[in-house]
Write a protein that holds these residues in place. Sequence first.
Motif, PDB file in Angstrom:
ATOM      1  N   ALA A  28       0.286  -1.197  -0.083  1.00 40.86           N
ATOM      2  CA  ALA A  28       0.047  -0.117  -0.262  1.00 40.86           C
ATOM      3  C   ALA A  28       0.614   1.167  -0.116  1.00 40.86           C
ATOM      4  N   TYR A  29       1.584   1.276   0.385  1.00 36.52           N
ATOM      5  CA  TYR A  29       2.635   2.214   0.263  1.00 36.52           C
ATOM      6  C   TYR A  29       4.279   2.500  -0.258  1.00 36.52           C
ATOM      7  N   ASP A  30       4.754   3.686  -0.578  1.00 31.90           N
ATOM      8  CA  ASP A  30       6.017   3.140  -1.241  1.00 31.90           C
ATOM      9  C   ASP A  30       7.060   2.839  -0.020  1.00 31.90           C
ATOM     10  N   PRO A  31       7.874   1.785  -0.311  1.00 34.91           N
ATOM     11  CA  PRO A  31       8.921   1.780   1.076  1.00 34.91           C
ATOM     12  C   PRO A  31       9.922   2.344   0.725  1.00 34.91           C
ATOM     13  N   TYR A  32      10.102   3.460  -0.102  1.00 37.44           N
ATOM     14  CA  TYR A  32      11.214   4.033   0.077  1.00 37.44           C
ATOM     15  C   TYR A  32      10.960   5.306   1.001  1.00 37.44           C
ATOM     16  N   LEU A  33       9.547   6.103   0.677  1.00 36.82           N
ATOM     17  CA  LEU A  33       9.353   7.256   1.001  1.00 36.82           C
ATOM     18  C   LEU A  33       9.385   7.057   2.348  1.00 36.82           C
ATOM     19  N   ILE A  34       8.427   5.330   2.754  1.00 33.25           N
ATOM     20  CA  ILE A  34       8.135   5.494   4.658  1.00 33.25           C
ATOM     21  C   ILE A  34       9.957   5.146   5.374  1.00 33.25           C
ATOM     22  N   ALA A  35      10.775   5.638   4.831  1.00 32.25           N
ATOM     23  CA  ALA A  35      12.433   4.873   4.947  1.00 32.25           C
ATOM     24  C   ALA A  35      12.879   6.142   5.510  1.00 32.25           C
ATOM     25  N   MET A  36      12.764   7.111   4.109  1.00 33.16           N
ATOM     26  CA  MET A  36      12.725   8.543   4.145  1.00 33.16           C
ATOM     27  C   MET A  36      12.276   8.597   5.643  1.00 33.16           C
ATOM     28  N   SER A  37      11.285   8.956   5.803  1.00 29.70           N
ATOM     29  CA  SER A  37       9.472   9.527   6.483  1.00 29.70           C
ATOM     30  C   SER A  37      10.537   9.072   8.083  1.00 29.70           C
ATOM     31  N   SER A  38      10.708   7.513   8.456  1.00 30.64           N
ATOM     32  CA  SER A  38      11.412   7.162   9.320  1.00 30.64           C
ATOM     33  C   SER A  38      12.276   8.000   9.831  1.00 30.64           C
ATOM     34  N   ILE A  39      13.085   8.048   8.805  1.00 29.91           N
ATOM     35  CA  ILE A  39      14.547   8.655   9.542  1.00 29.91           C
ATOM     36  C   ILE A  39      14.439  10.257   9.363  1.00 29.91           C
ATOM     37  N   TYR A  40      12.799  10.518   9.319  1.00 31.76           N
ATOM     38  CA  TYR A  40      12.897  12.130   9.439  1.00 31.76           C
ATOM     39  C   TYR A  40      12.831  12.459  10.987  1.00 31.76           C
ATOM     40  N   LEU A  41      11.207  11.171  11.191  1.00 34.32           N
ATOM     41  CA  LEU A  41      10.372  10.911  12.447  1.00 34.32           C
ATOM     42  C   LEU A  41      11.917  11.036  13.771  1.00 34.32           C
ATOM     43  N   ALA A  42      12.538   9.989  13.607  1.00 31.80           N
ATOM     44  CA  ALA A  42      13.843   9.028  14.171  1.00 31.80           C
ATOM     45  C   ALA A  42      14.358  10.250  14.873  1.00 31.80           C
ATOM     46  N   GLY A  43      14.938  11.246  13.484  1.00 36.57           N
ATOM     47  CA  GLY A  43      15.566  12.575  14.053  1.00 36.57           C
ATOM     48  C   GLY A  43      14.771  12.980  14.952  1.00 36.57           C
ATOM     49  N   LYS A  44      13.799  13.072  15.160  1.00 36.50           N
ATOM     50  CA  LYS A  44      12.645  14.648  15.970  1.00 36.50           C
ATOM     51  C   LYS A  44      12.516  13.382  17.418  1.00 36.50           C
ATOM     52  N   VAL A  45      12.773  12.046  17.007  1.00 38.17           N
ATOM     53  CA  VAL A  45      12.232  11.526  18.663  1.00 38.17           C
ATOM     54  C   VAL A  45      13.540  11.510  19.139  1.00 38.17           C
ATOM     55  N   GLU A  46      14.301  11.338  18.459  1.00 36.87           N
ATOM     56  CA  GLU A  46      15.886  10.942  19.518  1.00 36.87           C
ATOM     57  C   GLU A  46      16.494  12.145  19.465  1.00 36.87           C
ATOM     58  N   GLU A  47      15.852  13.621  19.517  1.00 36.76           N
ATOM     59  CA  GLU A  47      16.786  14.903  19.226  1.00 36.76           C
ATOM     60  C   GLU A  47      17.130  14.837  18.739  1.00 36.76           C
ATOM     61  N   GLN A  48      17.948  14.119  17.169  1.00 37.40           N
ATOM     62  CA  GLN A  48      18.731  14.088  16.284  1.00 37.40           C
ATOM     63  C   GLN A  48      18.369  15.058  14.658  1.00 37.40           C
ATOM     64  N   HIS A  49      17.635  16.275  15.057  1.00 39.28           N
ATOM     65  CA  HIS A  49      17.550  16.921  14.086  1.00 39.28           C
ATOM     66  C   HIS A  49      18.053  16.867  12.562  1.00 39.28           C
ATOM     67  N   LEU A  50      17.686  16.168  11.517  1.00 40.03           N
ATOM     68  CA  LEU A  50      18.303  16.046   9.618  1.00 40.03           C
ATOM     69  C   LEU A  50      17.331  17.133   9.351  1.00 40.03           C
ATOM     70  N   ARG A  51      17.467  17.930   8.721  1.00 38.94           N
ATOM     71  CA  ARG A  51      17.158  18.430   7.289  1.00 38.94           C
ATOM     72  C   ARG A  51      16.468  17.986   6.121  1.00 38.94           C
ATOM     73  N   THR A  52      15.454  17.906   5.629  1.00 35.09           N
ATOM     74  CA  THR A  52      14.999  17.255   5.149  1.00 35.09           C
ATOM     75  C   THR A  52      15.530  17.097   3.530  1.00 35.09           C
ATOM     76  N   ARG A  53      16.125  18.237   3.544  1.00 41.36           N
ATOM     77  CA  ARG A  53      17.049  18.557   2.184  1.00 41.36           C
ATOM     78  C   ARG A  53      17.852  17.093   2.555  1.00 41.36           C
ATOM     79  N   ASP A  54      18.402  17.125   3.117  1.00 41.12           N
ATOM     80  CA  ASP A  54      19.762  16.423   2.971  1.00 41.12           C
ATOM     81  C   ASP A  54      19.540  14.797   3.795  1.00 41.12           C
TER      82      ASP A  54
END
Length: 190
Positions: A28-54
């Motif tokens: 139902a979902y693109d696994p690559y988009l989910i992977a990128m979003s997981s990295i983005y969300l994990a950065g917020k949860v663990e307070e290691q913010h990553l820029r979406t552009r990076d």
Amino acid sequence: VKLGMRSIPIATACTIYHKFFCETNLDAYDPYLIAMSSIYLAGKVEEQHLRTRDIINVSNRYFNPSGEPLELDSHFWELRDSIVQCELLMLRVLRFQVSFQHPHKYLLHYLVSLKNWLNRHSWQRTPVAVTAWALLRDSYHGALCLRFQAQHIAVAVLYLALQVYGVEVPAEVEAEKAWWQIYTMDTEIP
């Protein structure tokens, strides 16, 4: 590696990814988009913010090694918006439960105490600690992090690392309990 993420945010991203696909259908979902979003969300949860552009640039380079870098055009902005929208979807699907207990702190504690327990020669001649950390990192390729408690995973990778190098834990034969039961009472290893 290229994003400079520490091991806990990487573990959180992997756990979010696996947990999301346990709750939904993989098709139902693109696994690559989910992977990128997981990295983005994990950065917020663990307070290691990553820029979406990076995240987008590193992912693009990974998926298209010989391709050109993405231009800041409409495709880039659509992908960026997709990651942000996917993050919101993931939070809803996971019912905002995105904080996890990882085995890293347990493994560190177990390694320190085991190092003091073993004789210096056997500890220095075998890379038990390096192997245990590598096994722990590799365990996140699958959904082990969802199936077992963090303490059990830490004991299991340490046990496997000791077995690989044939390192015997002193007094294990005479002891009332196996060494791993000192760390976790409810663990059984055949």
